[in-house]
Motif scaffolding. Structure first.
Motif, PDB file in Angstrom:
ATOM      1  N   TYR A 688      28.921  26.285 -38.315  1.00 52.32           N
ATOM      2  CA  TYR A 688      29.353  24.905 -38.173  1.00 52.32           C
ATOM      3  C   TYR A 688      28.443  23.948 -38.940  1.00 52.32           C
ATOM      4  O   TYR A 688      28.643  22.760 -38.939  1.00 52.32           O
ATOM      5  CB  TYR A 688      29.372  24.497 -36.692  1.00 52.32           C
ATOM      6  CG  TYR A 688      30.268  25.371 -35.853  1.00 52.32           C
ATOM      7  CD1 TYR A 688      31.625  25.101 -35.758  1.00 52.32           C
ATOM      8  CD2 TYR A 688      29.760  26.472 -35.177  1.00 52.32           C
ATOM      9  CE1 TYR A 688      32.455  25.920 -35.016  1.00 52.32           C
ATOM     10  CE2 TYR A 688      30.579  27.297 -34.423  1.00 52.32           C
ATOM     11  CZ  TYR A 688      31.928  27.013 -34.345  1.00 52.32           C
ATOM     12  OH  TYR A 688      32.756  27.805 -33.624  1.00 52.32           O
ATOM     13  N   ALA A 690      26.669  21.929 -41.819  1.00 48.05           N
ATOM     14  CA  ALA A 690      27.033  21.379 -43.121  1.00 48.05           C
ATOM     15  C   ALA A 690      26.106  21.941 -44.195  1.00 48.05           C
ATOM     16  O   ALA A 690      24.940  22.234 -43.915  1.00 48.05           O
ATOM     17  CB  ALA A 690      26.917  19.860 -43.077  1.00 48.05           C
ATOM     18  N   TYR A 707      31.400  17.277 -40.876  1.00 49.27           N
ATOM     19  CA  TYR A 707      31.630  18.637 -41.368  1.00 49.27           C
ATOM     20  C   TYR A 707      31.893  19.586 -40.192  1.00 49.27           C
ATOM     21  O   TYR A 707      32.896  20.291 -40.158  1.00 49.27           O
ATOM     22  CB  TYR A 707      30.422  19.120 -42.170  1.00 49.27           C
ATOM     23  CG  TYR A 707      30.598  20.512 -42.727  1.00 49.27           C
ATOM     24  CD1 TYR A 707      31.124  20.698 -43.999  1.00 49.27           C
ATOM     25  CD2 TYR A 707      30.251  21.629 -41.978  1.00 49.27           C
ATOM     26  CE1 TYR A 707      31.306  21.970 -44.516  1.00 49.27           C
ATOM     27  CE2 TYR A 707      30.438  22.905 -42.480  1.00 49.27           C
ATOM     28  CZ  TYR A 707      30.959  23.076 -43.747  1.00 49.27           C
ATOM     29  OH  TYR A 707      31.152  24.337 -44.242  1.00 49.27           O
ATOM     30  N   SER A 708      30.992  19.563 -39.224  1.00 47.13           N
ATOM     31  CA  SER A 708      31.145  20.473 -38.089  1.00 47.13           C
ATOM     32  C   SER A 708      32.455  20.214 -37.362  1.00 47.13           C
ATOM     33  O   SER A 708      33.133  21.145 -36.923  1.00 47.13           O
ATOM     34  CB  SER A 708      29.990  20.297 -37.106  1.00 47.13           C
ATOM     35  OG  SER A 708      28.766  20.303 -37.765  1.00 47.13           O
ATOM     36  N   GLY A 710      35.205  19.158 -38.682  1.00 43.09           N
ATOM     37  CA  GLY A 710      36.272  19.762 -39.479  1.00 43.09           C
ATOM     38  C   GLY A 710      36.401  21.245 -39.198  1.00 43.09           C
ATOM     39  O   GLY A 710      37.507  21.759 -39.018  1.00 43.09           O
ATOM     40  N   VAL A 711      35.251  21.923 -39.107  1.00 46.41           N
ATOM     41  CA  VAL A 711      35.279  23.366 -38.848  1.00 46.41           C
ATOM     42  C   VAL A 711      35.858  23.647 -37.454  1.00 46.41           C
ATOM     43  O   VAL A 711      36.676  24.547 -37.269  1.00 46.41           O
ATOM     44  CB  VAL A 711      33.862  23.975 -38.979  1.00 46.41           C
ATOM     45  CG1 VAL A 711      33.885  25.451 -38.640  1.00 46.41           C
ATOM     46  CG2 VAL A 711      33.330  23.748 -40.378  1.00 46.41           C
ATOM     47  N   ARG A 733      34.497  31.676 -45.804  1.00 49.24           N
ATOM     48  CA  ARG A 733      34.468  30.455 -45.002  1.00 49.24           C
ATOM     49  C   ARG A 733      35.868  30.076 -44.580  1.00 49.24           C
ATOM     50  O   ARG A 733      36.841  30.254 -45.318  1.00 49.24           O
ATOM     51  CB  ARG A 733      33.825  29.321 -45.795  1.00 49.24           C
ATOM     52  CG  ARG A 733      32.323  29.328 -45.624  1.00 49.24           C
ATOM     53  CD  ARG A 733      31.670  28.310 -46.490  1.00 49.24           C
ATOM     54  NE  ARG A 733      32.433  27.059 -46.587  1.00 49.24           N
ATOM     55  CZ  ARG A 733      31.985  26.010 -47.244  1.00 49.24           C
ATOM     56  NH1 ARG A 733      30.818  26.028 -47.825  1.00 49.24           N
ATOM     57  NH2 ARG A 733      32.721  24.921 -47.305  1.00 49.24           N
ATOM     58  N   ASP A 735      37.362  27.184 -44.148  1.00 50.27           N
ATOM     59  CA  ASP A 735      38.093  26.183 -44.917  1.00 50.27           C
ATOM     60  C   ASP A 735      38.591  26.768 -46.234  1.00 50.27           C
ATOM     61  O   ASP A 735      39.692  26.437 -46.679  1.00 50.27           O
ATOM     62  CB  ASP A 735      37.234  24.941 -45.148  1.00 50.27           C
ATOM     63  CG  ASP A 735      35.927  25.257 -45.828  1.00 50.27           C
ATOM     64  OD1 ASP A 735      35.311  26.272 -45.455  1.00 50.27           O
ATOM     65  OD2 ASP A 735      35.511  24.503 -46.725  1.00 50.27           O
ATOM     66  N   CYS A 779      37.317  16.827 -43.919  1.00 54.40           N
ATOM     67  CA  CYS A 779      36.059  16.727 -43.180  1.00 54.40           C
ATOM     68  C   CYS A 779      35.088  17.813 -43.594  1.00 54.40           C
ATOM     69  O   CYS A 779      33.890  17.608 -43.591  1.00 54.40           O
ATOM     70  CB  CYS A 779      36.313  16.846 -41.681  1.00 54.40           C
ATOM     71  SG  CYS A 779      37.131  15.434 -40.985  1.00 54.40           S
ATOM     72  N   SER A 780      35.618  18.998 -43.904  1.00 55.19           N
ATOM     73  CA  SER A 780      34.710  20.103 -44.208  1.00 55.19           C
ATOM     74  C   SER A 780      34.504  20.272 -45.710  1.00 55.19           C
ATOM     75  O   SER A 780      34.217  21.363 -46.177  1.00 55.19           O
ATOM     76  CB  SER A 780      35.222  21.391 -43.561  1.00 55.19           C
ATOM     77  OG  SER A 780      36.577  21.580 -43.868  1.00 55.19           O
ATOM     78  N   ARG A 787      33.772  13.465 -47.639  1.00 56.72           N
ATOM     79  CA  ARG A 787      34.243  13.514 -46.243  1.00 56.72           C
ATOM     80  C   ARG A 787      34.484  12.106 -45.721  1.00 56.72           C
ATOM     81  O   ARG A 787      33.720  11.201 -46.057  1.00 56.72           O
ATOM     82  CB  ARG A 787      33.191  14.182 -45.353  1.00 56.72           C
ATOM     83  CG  ARG A 787      32.908  15.619 -45.718  1.00 56.72           C
ATOM     84  CD  ARG A 787      31.730  16.159 -44.913  1.00 56.72           C
ATOM     85  NE  ARG A 787      31.015  17.168 -45.678  1.00 56.72           N
ATOM     86  CZ  ARG A 787      29.722  17.428 -45.558  1.00 56.72           C
ATOM     87  NH1 ARG A 787      28.977  16.744 -44.690  1.00 56.72           N
ATOM     88  NH2 ARG A 787      29.151  18.354 -46.298  1.00 56.72           N
TER      89      ARG A 787
END
Ligand SMILES: *[C@@H]1O[C@H](CO)[C@@H](O)[C@H](O)[C@H]1NC(C)=O
Ligand SMILES: *[C@@H]1O[C@H](CO)[C@@H](O)[C@H](O)[C@H]1NC(C)=O
Ligand SMILES: *[C@@H]1O[C@H](CO)[C@@H](O)[C@H](O)[C@H]1NC(C)=O
Ligand SMILES: *[C@@H]1O[C@H](CO)[C@@H](O)[C@H](O)[C@H]1NC(C)=O
Ligand SMILES: *[C@@H]1O[C@H](CO)[C@@H](O)[C@H](O)[C@H]1NC(C)=O
Ligand SMILES: *[C@@H]1O[C@H](CO)[C@@H](O)[C@H](O)[C@H]1NC(C)=O
Ligand SMILES: *[C@@H]1O[C@H](CO)[C@@H](O)[C@H](O)[C@H]1NC(C)=O
Ligand SMILES: *[C@@H]1O[C@H](CO)[C@@H](O)[C@H](O)[C@H]1NC(C)=O
Ligand SMILES: *[C@@H]1O[C@H](CO)[C@@H](O)[C@H](O)[C@H]1NC(C)=O
Ligand SMILES: *[C@@H]1O[C@H](CO)[C@@H](O)[C@H](O)[C@H]1NC(C)=O
Ligand SMILES: *[C@@H]1O[C@H](CO)[C@@H](O)[C@H](O)[C@H]1NC(C)=O
Ligand SMILES: *[C@@H]1O[C@H](CO)[C@@H](O)[C@H](O)[C@H]1NC(C)=O
Length: 811
Positions: A688, A690, A707-708, A710-711, A733, A735, A779-780, A787
């Motif tokens: 998670y 970034a 970022y987190s 988004g994941v 990954r 994403d 986001c990710s 982002r």
């Protein structure tokens, strides 16, 4: 010298024993609640208060600014942030000097407030026909009243309310409620609650530049809003149990009605009319009813050429139209002015910018029903001062055109089918998408406005030398007394208890003892979770309150109590429905613990594969989590990074509403402290985290949480956990996997079905899902600047909920 000191101490002890009332703290002995005829209350004497027999209300001089006081009634006990709630003021618009101002109860039964510098009284009850003396009472209900010898009430503060109505106080035709100017300025503001000529209670904005009624909705008749115009009286009251009854058939019950609580009804500075109940343990006011739920419908808050939108933490915020700038940086009501030159009329040089789901209320130059968009554009182009138009879908194939000569009361509409078209010069490049418009960067936090000191200087009278020396003696004697009192006070109390009381008052937290928490958790036997910050146990207190108790391992040796307290008191000020509540803490030698509210349904991680979480709940979890994080990142608060957003830290309440938990890893950053040295060590959970965590000289910003987030959303949708062996290459990954599927589908949306978790029950709207996935992918992004911010995420997701179609072009 020593004998002189002994003499003073003896004198003091004698004094103390003779006049116990004067030197005892207000809590241990009751202060007077009655003022006798002929007596005065002085602004300088800190003991000159009246306190109601039940201790709830205090009347006295209240400081409203530098050297400025108003004679007021307030709730005696402060709130958790140490502020007092004022319920009435005698002279809200004319504060008096902090020296030599007095409230006198004359022998004629009149109450007079004087400022030494002013020849005339600042305020008076002015009961002309009263010749006989009266007593002033501070009543248990919050009413301050004058009662004469025949037991008649000749004046009462309930008869001249300011912005607050207390239970049992009547709102009448002659007693409107008027808001305060701002949260720090108590003088009369622009919002008024009053009985209108047709007997209906209304809210009106009566500002310096514009005015308008906004509640009930002025586009509807009173009858359509459920009000009656046929009342024979004009009165309204709230009772002790939270039932509001008004002669115009406005009835409501507060959300906690039937329960006995301390209540008030207030016309707030934001123009809303709200009922509050006091949460006695946490010492905060809880809203139990409000007149307007869509707070952007209140008029006057954002001025001309600006719009209002709901922000996750502050009810609402104002933004200028694109390429407009605020006229007055400290006051939104002035509005915004264009940065470009507006063109002359009729030379065909104008164009229109389209803003879906926006409306500006009122100020129509022309209304044309049943018209096409192109025709409506022509209408506006043909009117010199037309600033734009609202184009509204009414029924099938039938649209109306509202050409506007002023753009006021702009707001985002939740459920209307209208769009706003803004007239702009064609020749100039203008911002052509609404994203920046919604998240205007001109946000000013009204709470942070500097307070202007009120200058109430007065000429000092030259004093006789003898008076001066007498005063010096008094001061010296007073200082000695103070020293002695403090000495006795410290001797007779354990320092730990006073500190405890102090902390409780300042932070609203409860301080728990280690023994108490040990007992509650049955000797730390019921472990419910393990995180970076420490182990979490379930605890149950003797009053049946269930709590989650976290034993902090990080703090056990490294940090002292001061740092811990500084951190949790900041967290304690965070208050949002999508964040876990912190109830208290314990700090005893090496034991540092935090006490949180307990979530029955566990974490998102535990429920990720549960069939109870259908798609609509998952969508709500995505929105709620985004709101909670946006609140943490909000500009107006100190900036809090979570740094460990993952499904284990998103807890679910009984209705599956998400609450972000575990601020154990979060550190407070300065607003501009992007290169904070605290962040030299990588934090968070693999999978998670970034990418910027892995690079030494990359600044850590709120985008790590984005970022987190988004994941987490991708995990929630696909049911696949992110690769835990996070490598710099994008292989493996989550994403990247989703993106590959998307690209492979080549423009069709078949990829959505491929990535969505098939084991989850329930149907989903494919457009909504596509947008959610795309938001999560944005986001990710590897590049943190690509982002969106958390509040942009909230905006995007809410927009999808309202109207999926209009969203497409802004992604
Ligand atoms: C004073 O308070 C009592 C309740 O404690 C209430 O019954 C009474 O009406 C109040 N009197 C006035 C004048 O407000
Ligand atoms: C408020 O509560 C009372 C009784 O508690 C009930 O009779 C009344 O209908 C309620 N009013 C509204 C508007 O819900
Ligand atoms: C009313 O009070 C009881 C006991 O204090 C509490 O359990 C309950 O939640 C309260 N109800 C509301 C609606 O606040
Ligand atoms: C901006 O607004 C504040 C508060 O209303 C006012 O005191 C100030 O004079 C205004 N400034 C300008 C430049 O108009
Ligand atoms: C709002 O914008 C219009 C032009 O679009 C301008 O004429 C007007 O003066 C602006 N309002 C204010 C308060 O500056
Ligand atoms: C607006 O017009 C004035 C004078 O006509 C000119 O000096 C100025 O540069 C123009 N501003 C813009 C942004 O075009
Ligand atoms: C709107 O106008 C069209 C033609 O201009 C007409 O056919 C239609 O009946 C009108 N609709 C209404 C509701 O008046
Ligand atoms: C919006 O339009 C839809 C049809 O496109 C209609 O069903 C709905 O009632 C409209 N809503 C409003 C508030 O006009
Ligand atoms: C309008 O705003 C955009 C983006 O902020 C900027 O690129 C553009 O130059 C602005 N146009 C004018 C006329 O100021
Ligand atoms: C409060 O607002 C009034 C009216 O705008 C103003 O005259 C006064 O100076 C303000 N007081 C403070 C303390 O800002
Ligand atoms: C509680 O646990 C500690 C070790 O964690 C142990 O030493 C102690 O004896 C236990 N006390 C009780 C009453 O079980
Ligand atoms: C959450 O808890 C409530 C009550 O404890 C229960 O009815 C519900 O099914 C639970 N939901 C989930 C998703 O576990």
């Amino acid at each position: 010298m020593a004998s002189l000191f002994v003499f003073h101490v003896v004198a003091l002890v004698l004094l103390l024993s003779k006049t116990p009332l004067l030197y005892s703290s207000p809590t241990s002995l009751s202060l007077p609640s009655v003022l006798k005829p002929g007596s005065t209350l002085s602004v300088e004497n800190k003991d000159d208060f009246l306190i109601s027999p039940n201790g709830l209300f205090t009347a006295g001089f209240y400081s409203v600014g530098e050297n400025a006081y108003c004679f007021s009634v307030w709730f005696t006990k402060p709130l958790s942030d140490k502020s007092h709630t004022i319920v009435w003021m005698a002279n809200r618009d004319v504060p008096v000097n902090g020296k030599r101002s007095k409230l006198s109860l004359l022998k004629t039964g009149n109450l007079v407030l004087r400022d030494a510098a002013q020849p005339l009284p600042i305020w008076t009850t002015n009961i002309i026909d009263s010749k006989e003396p009266a007593h002033l009472f501070m009543n248990n209900t919050g009413n301050l009243y004058l009662q004469n010898q025949d037991n008649q009430i000749i004046w009462q503060s309930f008869g001249s309310p300011t912005n607050t109505l207390l239970p049992l106080q009547q709102l009448t035709k002659d007693t409107p409620l008027v808001s305060s100017r701002s949260s720090t300025n108590y003088s009369s503001g622009f919002y008024k609650l009053y009985f209108d000529n047709d007997n209906v209670i209304r809210l009106v904005y009566n500002g310096p530049r514009v005015a308008g009624i906004y509640w009930p909705d002025s586009r509807k008749t009173a009858w359509a809003s459920g009000r009656s115009t046929f009342a024979s009286r004009r009165t309204a009251t709230l009772d002790m149990s939270g039932h509001f009854v008004s002669s115009d058939s406005l009835f409501f019950n507060t959300s906690d009605s039937e329960n006995q609580s301390v209540r008030r009804l207030t016309v707030d500075v934001d123009g809303n009319f709200r009922a509050y109940s006091l949460d006695e343990t946490r010492r905060i006011w809880k809203v139990t009813w409000q007149a307007i739920s869509d707070t952007c419908r209140v008029h006057g808050i954002c001025g001309e050429n600006s719009t209002c939108s709901i922000s996750p933490s502050h009810d609402r915020k104002c933004s200028c139209l694109p390429n407009h700038t605020m006229i007055n940086r400290t006051d939104w009501s002035y509005g915004c002015k264009p940065k470009f030159n507006t063109t002359l009329c009729g030379n065909g040089e104008d164009d229109f910018l389209h803003f879906p789901n926006f409306d500006f209320y009122g100020y129509e130059a022309k209304y044309v029903p049943n018209i096409t968009r192109e025709e409506c554009k022509k209408v506006c182009l043909g009117i010199c001062n037309c600033k734009g138009f609202h184009f509204n879908y009414e029924t099938e194939g039938y649209f109306s055109c509202y050409a506007k000569f002023r753009l006021l009361n702009g707001f985002r509409t939740v459920n209307s089918n209208g769009s706003m078209y803004l007239k702009v010069p064609k020749s100039i490049p203008l911002l052509s998408n609404s994203e920046n418009f919604v998240n205007g960067d001109d946000l000013i936090c009204s709470e942070k406005l500097p307070t202007v000191p009120i200058d109430r200087a007065y000429e000092k009278n030259p004093k006789h030398e003898s008076v001066k020396s007498l005063m010096i003696f008094t001061y010296v004697f007073g200082a000695l007394e103070t020293i002695c009192i403090i000495y006795f006070f410290c001797r007779t109390r354990k320092p730990s208890t006073t500190r405890q009381g102090y902390l409780q008052a300042t932070t609203g937290f409860q301080r728990f003892s280690y023994a108490e928490l040990k007992k509650a958790t049955s000797n730390f036997s019921k472990e419910i979770g393990r995180g970076g910050g420490g182990i979490v146990y379930k605890g149950e207190f003797s009053n049946n309150r269930v709590a989650a108790i976290k034993l902090l391992k990080e703090y056990s040796n490294k940090q002292g109590e001061a740092e811990l307290l500084a951190e949790i008191s900041t967290l304690g000020r965070l208050n949002h429905m999508n964040l876990i509540d912190i109830w208290g803490y314990c700090s005893e030698r090496k034991h540092k613990l935090l006490v949180y509210e307990y979530m029955e349904n566990g974490s998102l991680a535990q429920n990720l594969h549960s069939s109870k979480l259908d798609w609509s709940k998952r969508f709500d979890i995505a929105v709620g989590t985004a709101k909670g994080l946006a609140y943490l990142h909000e500009e107006c608060l100190e900036w809090v990074l979570h740094c460990d957003v993952k499904p284990h830290n998103i807890l679910l309440d009984t209705n599956c509403n998400p609450k972000v938990a575990d601020f154990g890893l979060s550190k407070l950053l300065d607003r501009d402290g992007t290169h904070n040295t605290e962040f030299t060590r990588a934090r968070g959970t693999r999978g998670y985290m970034a990418p910027e965590w892995l690079f030494v000289n990359h600044p850590i910003t709120s985008k790590v949480d984005v970022y987190s987030y988004g994941v987490v959303i991708l995990e929630m949708i696909t049911g696949r956990s992110p690769a835990s062996d996070q490598s710099l290459e994008s292989k493996g990954r989550l994403d990247s996997w989703v993106k590959e599927k998307m690209i492979a589908a080549g423009g069709t949306n078949g990829w959505i079905e491929e990535v969505v978790d098939v084991t989850v029950d329930g149907k989903y709207d494919i457009n909504k899902m596509e947008i959610l996935i795309k938001v999560a992918l944005r986001c990710s992004e590897e590049d943190k600047d690509a982002r969106p911010t958390m509040s942009q995420v909230v905006d995007m997701l809410l927009q999808v909920e309202e109207n999926g179609d209009n969203y497409e072009d802004s992604i």
